[in-house]
Structure formats: structure tokens, C-alpha cells
Design an enzyme around this catalytic site. Structure first.
Site, PDB file in Angstrom:
ATOM      1  N   HIS A 280      66.078  26.756  -0.343  1.00  0.00           N
ATOM      2  CA  HIS A 280      67.393  26.097  -0.321  1.00  0.00           C
ATOM      3  C   HIS A 280      67.740  25.737   1.114  1.00  0.00           C
ATOM      4  O   HIS A 280      67.260  26.357   2.053  1.00  0.00           O
ATOM      5  CB  HIS A 280      68.461  27.037  -0.894  1.00  0.00           C
TER       6      HIS A 280
ATOM      7  N   THR B  41      72.094  31.443   3.635  1.00  0.00           N
ATOM      8  CA  THR B  41      72.836  32.676   3.381  1.00  0.00           C
ATOM      9  C   THR B  41      73.874  32.983   4.448  1.00  0.00           C
ATOM     10  O   THR B  41      75.037  33.258   4.140  1.00  0.00           O
ATOM     11  CB  THR B  41      71.854  33.852   3.237  1.00  0.00           C
TER      12      THR B  41
END
Length: 560
Positions: A500, A87
Site C-alpha cells: 500500500h 502506517t
């Protein structure tokens, strides 16, 4: 005779110069200021795979994702060009036009070699929280080393063009808005937070009245309600069964199935945190973004303003339920309606054809490893804590020194240089020993070591190049490892849902939609990269590219 030649030459030269002057004066160049959009809106949908556009297309409304695709430009083969896909790095890269190698945001958190401790990408102990007493308010963009296109727009307009950042997550609000932002606002929902929108003293000493008014309204509390599917659940044929073993079960529930009573579940699940972990978090973000358009009078004068919006709930729901969940599908169908609502407000407040929007994501995600494994697709979870202990023991057995390995984070190892120097050990040999140890693990596919001054050398391969783009010489680790596909670290929260960080397509392939003023109508399968967005918007505005930008303006996206 010579005098005659000279006179004729001067006459010819005079006539020629007069003719040229007449030609220039006949078509004088008049400088016309660029007809820029009044507002640029940069939207990041946290953890959105590209195929969510196509998979749920038939259920989307005409005014959200479809409006962007049908009226704007769709870059269908858009990718991240570095590892790790997380992120913090994602948001920084989108808006700076460069990679962690240069902007320095190498993870959401990383090991700081100066203080020998982990730091957060927007942590800043020199600022004070505004609107809360929580430590989640001590944040700023000071760890990001380069400018964003929003910074360059502020400089270009002599700080007359505004920049406002909005997200539930602090890093999702702060990094896109850049260093010169008028404000970044995020939700105080962690650690039993207040549920208020907050900021830090990096931007201001008191919340604006419109934010205080929003916080004292009942808007946030109104989302403690039932979350059921938007449409009949049997119509959600694009997703798997609602009842399965691949999803996180909320405290107070026996199954991860619809419906969810958020009011009933709030006490056991972090109070306001449960709103952030439902699609209502996206609706709340839209509410606040619309309030920001009004409160800050964005797009209301001749100077281009920038509004950055990061939708965080998609990431939280993905982590909890996974790519194939009905909860994920419902979240995107609801987000589509929130986008439609936002665009209608911009049409009215700023004007149709007077604003420009782009939409992308900070990373994608794979299917849940347990689900893939059940379908006979290779996948797995790797115990990094046990690996860390094993490698430290290997180094101790080899060199007779304990504690040579200080940290493992973001698939990188960090060594104790002071201890190595004190004992007159060879750093490169220690790296090689650790790398050889890592290669023995079945789920680790590749291992790389850096030079003595922490540079990745011989980066000619695809994976090697992605690692190099994500590697910052001063901040990154010195041994890097890459898992096999669909493998990530084994933690209690990763045994269901997804994660991720990789360079595989499921993490790198994300949407890139442009829409509005100055944007062509069309699509392309040509490869584009996340670092191309900031220079494209900069070119649209006629401003300097961000100072670390390495991307290329997407000329085919912009109207001639």
C-alpha cells in the site's frame, strides 16, 4: 419645556433599563459543564479496506462490527486525502486531524537530509528502552510536529484525563497517544524479541505493576497454538481458493494453506513474530487493552480518558496473504469477536452509554498484482533499485558528476545539495533531467518536481493535491513519482501478498464508524476524510482542536 422633555426622557430610559434587567434576570444563563463520555476509545485496524465491512457482514457477530454499524454511525465514503498511505502517516493523521504536510510524519521511514541517512518515524535515540534491551524500545513521538486530540484533552483537563496507547507496533501505539500520553505500550517481537509489552523512558522509568504482571503471565505464550479457520473452510465463499500461488509460504511449510501450527513454526519464523502475523496478535492486543482499562482505571472518574488501540496483525496478514485470502477473511471474523469481547468489558467497567468509540484504518490495500494480472486486470511490480542506479547514471552522463542522487524512498528522490552547490550546478535542471528519465518507465504514470525551496506548485489536480497534502517542505523529496494502478515496488516480499502507499481508492477508502455516547444512529455516503475524525472527537468533548488540524467536525455524526 426643555426641562420637561429631559425629565420624560430620563424616566423612559429608566423604565426601559429596568424592563431589560428584569428580562435578563428572569431567564439567567446557567453554565452547565459538557456531559462528556468517561472514555474515548480510538481503534485503528491496520490495512482495513472499507469493503471488509460489507464483504464479511453476514458472518460477523452481533456484538462487534455490526454493533457499531447498527447502533452507531457509518461513514461509508471515508477517504485519505494524501499520498503516501502508510502506517505511520495514517496513525498520525487520524489523531492530529491533519496531513503529513503539517504533522511531519511523511512515511514509516524517510531520508533525513540533515544526517544523510534513513530514520524511523518514532525513532528517538535520546530515550532508553523500558522492559527490554532491544532497540525497538528507543522510541517516542518527538518527530510528530503537531498535537493529537488526546493531547488537547490532557491539556483541557489539566493533565487529569489519562491517555494510554496500545499496539503490537511501536508506531501504532506511540503516534495516536501523542506527546502528553501517560504511556504507550507495544510488543517486543521483532529481532527475536522477548514477547513482552514494553515502552520507553519518554513515558516512565519502569513498567507499571499491571504490565509486569501481564508479561509474567502465560497469556502471550498461550497463543503458540494451531490457527485453523474459525468456521468450516468451505463456508468462506467470500474469498479465493486456499491453495494458490499468490500468498507467502511460511518457513517450514510447503503451501500457504490451513491449518498452521504456530508452536511448530515459531523457531523458523521469528518466534513471537509469528503470533503477530496471525489473528492471535489481535487477540493478544485485546487482552492487553482490557488489562490497561483495569490497570489504569480508565473511565472511572469525571475526567475523560483516552485509550488508543491499533490492531496490527491485520496488516501483517494482508502483506503475507493478500486481500482475497481465506487467511484474511478468518482474521476479520476473529477480530470481530475480539471487538465484541472488548465492548462487553467496556459496558461492564465503564458503563453502557458512558463511553465513545470510533474505528477506522490507516490505509487499505489492493489485490495481489499477480492475482489481478491472472484475471487480465492491469497490474505490476516495479524495480526501484534498478531505477535508482539508472537515474544516477543518467545524471552522471549528463553532468559529469557521480552520486548526485542520494536516496529514493516513498516514491521520492533526494539529491546531494552540497555536491550540486560545490560544482555550481543548476538544481532545477537536475530535477528536470531526473523527472524526464522517470517518465520513460512504463509503470510510472506521473512525475512531479518541486520548486527550488521544495514546494509542490500548481497543485490543482486530484493527484497533485494529494501529493501536496503528503509533502513536507523540510522532510520530503524533490522529485515525486506515481505508479499506474495496482503497481508497487518489486521486492522479494511483494511478489506475494499485498502492499500500500498510493492515492487510489483501494488504499484511500477505509471504514469510519462512530459508536456510543454522543453519537447519532445512521449512515452517510457523503465524502468524509480522515482528517475529520480528530476535530469531530474534539467537538464532542468541547476541547480545542489539535493545533495543526485542518479537518471539519462531522456535525451529522454527533447528537444535538
Amino acid at each position: 419645556m426643555k426641562k420637561l422633555v429631559l425629565v420624560l426622557s430620563l424616566l423612559i430610559l429608566s423604565v426601559s433599563c429596568k424592563s431589560q434587567n428584569e428580562t435578563v434576570n428572569a431567564n439567567p444563563k446557567v453554565f452547565t459543564p459538557q456531559n462528556n463520555p468517561k472514555l474515548v476509545v480510538g481503534i485503528v485496524v491496520d490495512q482495513m479496506r472499507y469493503d471488509y465491512l460489507s464483504r464479511f457482514y453476514n458472518k460477523y457477530s452481533e456484538g462487534g462490527f455490526k454493533r457499531m454499524m447498527n447502533e452507531g454511525f457509518n461513514c461509508k465514503n471515508n477517504h485519505y486525502n494524501y499520498i503516501p498511505t502508510k502506517t505511520g502517516p495514517g496513525h498520525a493523521s487520524i489523531f492530529t486531524g491533519t496531513t503529513p504536510k503539517y504533522h511531519g510524519i511523511i512515511g514509516n521511514d524517510w531520508f533525513d537530509k540533515k544526517i544523510n541517512d534513513k530514520v524511523n518515524c518514532v525513532e528517538d535515540n535520546s530515550v532508553q528502552p523500558i522492559g527490554t534491551n532491544s532497540k525497538d524500545g528507543i522510541k517516542s513521538p518527538q518527530r510528530m510536529l503537531t498535537t493529537t486530540f488526546a493531547d488537547e484533552n490532557r491539556l483541557f483537563t489539566q493533565l487529569r484525563g489519562k491517555t494510554i496507547g496500545v499496539s503490537l507496533k511501536h508506531r501504532g501505539a506511540i503516534l495516536p497517544a501523542g506527546h502528553t500520553a501517560n504511556a504507550a505500550f507495544w510488543l517486543d517481537y521483532e529481532h527475536e524479541g522477548t514477547g513482552n509489552w514494553i515502552t520507553s523512558s519518554f513515558y516512565m522509568n519502569r513498567l507499571p505493576k499491571w504490565v509486569e504482571d501481564f508479561n509474567t503471565s502465560n497469556i502471550t505464550e498461550s497463543y503458540f497454538k494451531e490457527w485453523n479457520t474459525l468456521y468450516p473452510i468451505e463456508s468462506y465463499t467470500e474469498s479465493g481458493s486456499d491453495l494458490n500461488t499468490f500468498e507467502r509460504i511460511l518457513k517450514g511449510r510447503e503451501t500457504a494453506t490451513f491449518p498452521y501450527d504456530l508452536e511448530e513454526l515459531r523457531t523458523l519464523n521469528g518466534n513471537f513474530k509469528i503470533i503477530a502475523e496471525s489473528p492471535y496478535g489481535n487477540s493478544l492486543t485485546t487482552d492487553f487493552a482490557i488489562a490497561a482499562v483495569d490497570g489504569e482505571q480508565l473511565g472511572q472518574d469525571e475526567y475523560t480518558d483516552v485509550l488508543t488501540i491499533s490492531y496490527s496483525s491485520t496488516d501483517k496478514i494482508g502483506h503475507d496473504y493478500g486481500v482475497n485470502a481465506k487467511e484474511t477473511e478468518d482474521t476479520y471474523l476473529r477480530l470481530d469477536l475480539d471487538l465484541e469481547r472488548l465492548f462487553k468489558v467496556l459496558d461492564k467497567k465503564v458503563g453502557i452509554g458512558e463511553y465513545t468509540v470510533f474505528l477506522t484504518s490507516d490505509h487499505g490495500a489492493p489485490d495481489v498484482p499477480a492475482y489481478l494480472y491472472s484475471e487480465q486486470i492491469p497490474a505490476g511490480l516495479f524495480n526501484e533499485s534498478a531505477m535508482f542506479d539508472d537515474i544516477n547514471m543518467l545524471l552522471n552522463d549528463t553532468y559529469g558528476i557521480t552520486g548526485l542522487l542520494l536516496s529514493r524512498i516513498n516514491n521520492q528522490l533526494f539529491f546531494d545539495h552540497a555536491l550540486i552547490e560545490k560544482n555550481n550546478l543548476n538544481l532545477q535542471q537536475i530535477k528536470q533531467t531526473a523527472a524526464n528519465g522517470l517518465l520513460k518507465y512504463d509503470l510510472i504514470d506521473k512525475v512531479f518536481i518541486t520548486s527550488e525551496i521544495n514546494i509542490l506548485e500548481n497543485t490543482h489536480g486530484y493527484v497533485e493535491n494529494m501529493l501536496a497534502n503528503g509533502h513536507n517542505q523540510k522532510r520530503s523529496g524533490e522529485v515525486l513519482f506515481v505508479y499506474k494502478p495496482a503497481v508497487f515496488k518489486d521486492t522479494p516480499w511483494n511478489r506475494t501478498g499485498t502492499d500500500h502507499h498510493t492515492g487510489f481508492n483501494y488504499d484511500t477508502h477505509v471504514p469510519l464508524l462512530f459508536f456510543g455516547k454522543g453519537i447519532e444512529n445512521g449512515s452517510t455516503l457523503k465524502r468524509t476524510e480522515i482528517v475529520d475524525i480528530a476535530p469531530t472527537i474534539s467537538a464532542l468533548l468541547g476541547i480545542s482542536f489539535p493545533n495543526g488540524s485542518i479537518g471539519t467536525p462531522l456535525e451529522f455524526v454527533l447528537e444535538e
